[in-house]
Design an enzyme around this catalytic site. Structure first.
Site, PDB file in Angstrom:
ATOM      1  CG  ASP A  26      -6.919  -0.132  -0.204  1.00 25.70           C
ATOM      2  OD1 ASP A  26      -5.697  -0.135  -0.374  1.00 25.70           O
ATOM      3  OD2 ASP A  26      -7.493   0.508   0.701  1.00 25.70           O
ATOM      4  CG  HIS A  57      -6.846  -3.437   2.505  1.00 25.36           C
ATOM      5  ND1 HIS A  57      -5.677  -3.694   3.186  1.00 25.36           N
ATOM      6  CD2 HIS A  57      -7.130  -2.129   2.755  1.00 25.36           C
ATOM      7  CE1 HIS A  57      -5.287  -2.594   3.820  1.00 25.36           C
ATOM      8  NE2 HIS A  57      -6.153  -1.636   3.591  1.00 25.36           N
ATOM      9  CG  HIS A 104     -10.626   0.427   4.296  1.00 19.51           C
ATOM     10  ND1 HIS A 104      -9.845   0.901   5.322  1.00 19.51           N
ATOM     11  CD2 HIS A 104      -9.914   0.626   3.166  1.00 19.51           C
ATOM     12  CE1 HIS A 104      -8.714   1.373   4.828  1.00 19.51           C
ATOM     13  NE2 HIS A 104      -8.727   1.216   3.530  1.00 19.51           N
ATOM     14  CG  HIS A 132      -2.084   1.717  -2.583  1.00 21.30           C
ATOM     15  ND1 HIS A 132      -1.792   2.850  -1.898  1.00 21.30           N
ATOM     16  CD2 HIS A 132      -2.999   1.053  -1.831  1.00 21.30           C
ATOM     17  CE1 HIS A 132      -2.496   2.894  -0.771  1.00 21.30           C
ATOM     18  NE2 HIS A 132      -3.250   1.806  -0.712  1.00 21.30           N
ATOM     19  CG  HIS A 161      -1.927  -1.177   1.111  1.00 26.79           C
ATOM     20  ND1 HIS A 161      -3.264  -1.035   0.787  1.00 26.79           N
ATOM     21  CD2 HIS A 161      -1.721  -2.504   1.276  1.00 26.79           C
ATOM     22  CE1 HIS A 161      -3.834  -2.228   0.782  1.00 26.79           C
ATOM     23  NE2 HIS A 161      -2.919  -3.139   1.069  1.00 26.79           N
ATOM     24  CD  GLU A 211      -6.516   3.650   0.418  1.00 30.13           C
ATOM     25  OE1 GLU A 211      -7.372   3.729   1.315  1.00 30.13           O
ATOM     26  OE2 GLU A 211      -5.561   2.860   0.468  1.00 30.13           O
TER      27      GLU A 211
HETATM   28 ZN   LIG Z   1      -4.481   0.887   0.816  1.00 33.25          ZN
END
Ligand SMILES: [Zn+2]
Length: 210
Positions: A56, A60, A163, A54, A50, A175
């Site tokens: 997710d 994750h 998330h 990047h 991360h 992100e």
């Molecule tokens: Zn992340």
């Protein structure tokens, strides 16, 4: 396909000085082998999954969630809308998203004051996505959500919906994008993550075409 005129790089540079989320592995970019008469130069990179700009993937936060390699590439290539939330002090709320008329199937990139404040140093008080707002994006059924800091979720908060609400609907999160040079509007996004097996996050070179 129609030729595009302008490419905007919304990735941040990756180096040994790139800021990482507190507690994450430090990034190291080192020379593994120097040039010589008989050999070529080769560098070695050490970093967390991360680090820098990047993606997710659902795994994750969810044990049986999709890994990076399980996500179809067409999520990461296609039209995207940049929404300007630069005036917000603390967080992006459901009401902020309703006001921007977010629709099913959209790739949404949130520009906040984070982009202006930059990525040189860690800041605890970055603008994040509120839990109820994440529930709303999952309910609407967007395709991808991007935000201009190292995490979508408030640091230290017990509310992990920023998330989990998105990732449980297989909506990946992009992100650490730098939107300082990008105005609100429609773009074409390319942000395919590196094809690393078994992982829950991966570096991407994110660009916008317009
Ligand atoms: Zn992340």
């Amino acid at each position: 396909m129609q030729e595009k005129n302008t490419i905007i790089d919304i990735s941040i540079p990756l180096s040994s000085n790139t800021v990482v989320y507190p507690g994450d592995p430090q990034i190291k970019v080192e020379v593994f082998k120097e040039w010589s008469v008989t050999t070529s130069k080769l560098s070695e990179i050490t970093m967390g999954t991360h680090s820098g700009t990047h993606i997710d993937s659902p795994s994750h936060c969810l044990e049986s969630g999709k890994r990076i390699e399980d996500l179809p590439l067409d999520i990461f290539v296609g039209p995207a809308r940049v929404l300007d939330f630069s005036s917000l002090a603390e967080k992006i709320t459901k009401e902020d998203l309703v006001n921007k008329n977010v629709k099913i199937g959209e790739r949404i990139l949130a520009k906040t004051r984070n982009s202006k404040e930059g990525f040189e140093t860690w800041r605890d008080n970055f603008v994040y996505l509120d839990g109820e707002a994440a529930d709303y994006l999952a309910f609407v059924g967007i395709k991808l959500f991007g935000i201009d800091y190292l995490s979508v979720k408030q640091k230290g908060s017990k509310d992990n919906r920023a998330h989990t609400s998105l990732l449980s609907k297989d909506i990946p999160i992009l992100e650490t994008i730098d939107l300082s040079k990008v105005e609100e509007g429609e773009y074409f996004l390319v942000c395919a993550p590196l094809k690393i097996s078994g992982v829950e996050g991966a570096r991407t070179r994110a660009i916008l075409l317009c």
